[in-house]
Write an enzyme that holds these catalytic residues in place. Structure first.
Site, short mmCIF file in Angstrom:
data_model
loop_
_atom_site.label_atom_id
_atom_site.label_comp_id
_atom_site.label_asym_id
_atom_site.label_seq_id
_atom_site.Cartn_x
_atom_site.Cartn_y
_atom_site.Cartn_z
N THR B 51 0.87 -1.17 0.00
CA THR B 51 0.00 0.00 0.00
C THR B 51 0.91 1.22 0.00
O THR B 51 1.91 1.27 0.73
CB THR B 51 -1.03 -0.02 1.15
OG1 THR B 51 -1.88 1.13 1.00
CG2 THR B 51 -0.40 0.01 2.54
N GLU B 52 0.59 2.18 -0.88
CA GLU B 52 1.56 3.25 -1.16
C GLU B 52 1.82 4.18 0.02
O GLU B 52 2.79 4.92 0.02
CB GLU B 52 1.14 4.07 -2.40
CG GLU B 52 -0.20 4.76 -2.30
CD GLU B 52 -1.25 4.04 -3.11
OE1 GLU B 52 -1.24 2.79 -3.14
OE2 GLU B 52 -2.10 4.72 -3.72
N ASN B 53 0.94 4.12 1.04
CA ASN B 53 1.20 4.93 2.22
C ASN B 53 2.16 4.25 3.19
O ASN B 53 2.24 4.64 4.35
CB ASN B 53 -0.12 5.30 2.91
CG ASN B 53 -0.98 4.11 3.22
OD1 ASN B 53 -1.19 3.25 2.38
ND2 ASN B 53 -1.46 4.03 4.43
N SER B 93 8.44 4.33 -0.71
CA SER B 93 7.27 3.65 -1.25
C SER B 93 7.14 3.91 -2.76
O SER B 93 6.86 2.99 -3.54
CB SER B 93 6.01 4.13 -0.53
OG SER B 93 4.89 3.41 -0.99
#
Lengths: 239, 215
Positions: B51-53, B93
């Protein structure tokens, strides 16, 4: 002696000036330094440029800073989140300027700001409206967009633990933009859940090296945005 | 007369996507229908969800009352982290994303063109609050960009088009499209139908698609 510990959020943000550019950490509410933002609202600085991934939710934290008309421009990737009413209203009324930046480009612009890299080429946004009027360059047969770094006068960051030198560790996905914002601001102010003694954070696991942090303030039990929103809270607090 | 529900359900679509993800893959899931894909990864495969966060190793949704709002996905919903997960900051990320380290991203879409252009962040309407998030980075950097979406809009307008009318997210970036009617590959020759839902025939599919199709 080096001691970057400041007693209260109020003292930590006291010298933020009108027209300052401020990076604010967080992805939605995770990692958003809500107590520092509220202290900034109390302090009164205005005409601010804010760099943050989102534009706040409900009427607390970043949304409250906007609602109190302190922000002239916001640089972000996703100003449209659940329960965000303040930004859409200001934007539709032409009361705030928006610079929309793809999330990875936003992160890299901030990282470069802290790393002494003035600009870089990225494939992100090639052929889209967000590359309009930007320099495009072909490198090894592929097109790239020139993007410039982002720096700030201040960064307001939420971390989990810090020491008096300014070493920081974070908590889960609340880390997000914190470490790179610490690097890109002249004055980084970190609110941490707990201040610990030097050496209590294993040097092998320090996430933000202390050189990137100027002030550390303890907020032992930070407020939760989703709780405040469910209670219809609005900052400054009203009865 | 149009039937309301034809073809595969959303869960069946998600299962079809999940079946196409090999063991050992690193996968980013977009917000909405793509999130369902995580529920259908076959048990004999180990797939790591990004997940990009800032997390590699997204686990199942937490039980009610167990939510930690500092542990969320890109849609800002509470999640869990699997054993062996790791957290990282945003520049790392997106280095994973842009640097070509992820194998698949599964995204929703407003429109896909026959050359693989994707429009999924803005309808271009002046009343629309512009918001892009990580989509433009994902489509440039991830090795395989899969789109999962309804075949048409609610009023029946085709979403697989000759040329996107909405603002683009990326040019020639989509590799495969999953809809309730078919699975379609974007190839240098054009859009190639890979599989049709059991109750769908070629004429129906052509009728609901603006772009040219190869069978």
């Amino acid at each position: 002696m080096i001691n970057k510990i400041i007693e209260t959020p109020k003292e930590a943000v006291a010298d933020i000036f009108d027209g300052a550019t401020i990076m604010i950490s967080g992805f939605g509410e995770a990692g958003s330094p809500i107590e520092l933002i509220h202290a900034l609202i109390d302090q009164g600085a205005k005409d601010l440029t804010i760099i943050s991934n989102n534009a706040g939710s409900g009427h607390v934290g970043l949304a409250a800073l906007l609602e109190n008309k302190r922000v002239k421009k916001i640089i972000c990737s996703y100003p449209k989140t659940a329960f965000s009413e303040v930004f859409p209203n200001l934007y539709c009324n032409g009361e705030i300027e928006l610079e929309l930046v793809p999330q990875g480009t936003l992160a890299e612009r901030i990282r470069c700001g802290g790393a002494g890299i003035p600009a870089f080429y990225t494939p992100t946004s090639v052929g889209t409206p967000l590359a309009k009027d930007k320099e495009i360059r072909e490198i090894n047969g592929k097109l790239y967009v020139l993007e410039y770094d982002l720096k700030a006068d201040f960064a307001l960051v939420k971390a989990y633990k810090g020491d008096r030198y300014g070493n920081l560790i974070y908590y889960k996905t609340a880390r997000n933009f914190g470490p790179i914002m610490c690097m890109a601001a002249k004055t980084t102010i970190a609110q941490v859940n707990k201040i610990v003694e030097l050496g209590d954070i294993d040097p092998e696991i320090v996430v933000t090296p202390n050189i990137f942090v100027q002030r550390v303030v303890e907020v032992a039990n930070p407020l939760h945005e989703h709780v405040l929103i469910s209670q219809n809270k609005k900052y400054p607090w009203t009865e | 007369m149009d039937r309301i529900n034809i073809g595969w359900s959303k869960d069946e679509m998600a299962k079809l996507v999940a079946n196409d993800i090999p063991d050992g893959s690193y996968v980013n899931l977009g917000i909405g229908i793509p999130e369902l894909v995580a529920n259908y990864i076959p048990e004999d495969r180990e797939v790591i969800i990004h997940t990009e966060n800032g997390l590699l190793g997204v686990g199942p949704a937490p039980a009610h009352g167990e939510e930690d709002f500092d542990l969320i996905n890109a849609g800002k919903k509470p999640i869990t982290a699997i054993k062996g997960a790791c957290f990282f900051h945003h520049a790392d990320s997106f280095a994973m994303i842009r640097g070509g380290h992820l194998d698949f991203t599964i995204l929703g879409a407003y429109q896909v063109s026959q050359s693989g252009d994707l429009a999924n962040w803005s309808t271009g309407s002046p009343s629309d609050i512009p918001a892009v998030g990580g989509a433009m980075d994902l489509v440039q950097g991830v090795k395989n960009v899969f789109v999962i979406m309804s075949h048409t809009t609610k009023d029946g307008t085709p979403k697989i088009v000759k040329k996107c009318s909405y603002p683009l997210t990326g040019v020639k970036v989509v590799s495969r499209i999953y809809t309730e009617l078919a699975i379609i590959d974007v190839t240098p020759q054009g859009l190639k139908v890979r599989l049709m839902a059991p109750d769908i025939d070629e004429a129906t599919l052509i009728n609901k698609t603006e772009a040219d199709l190869l069978f």
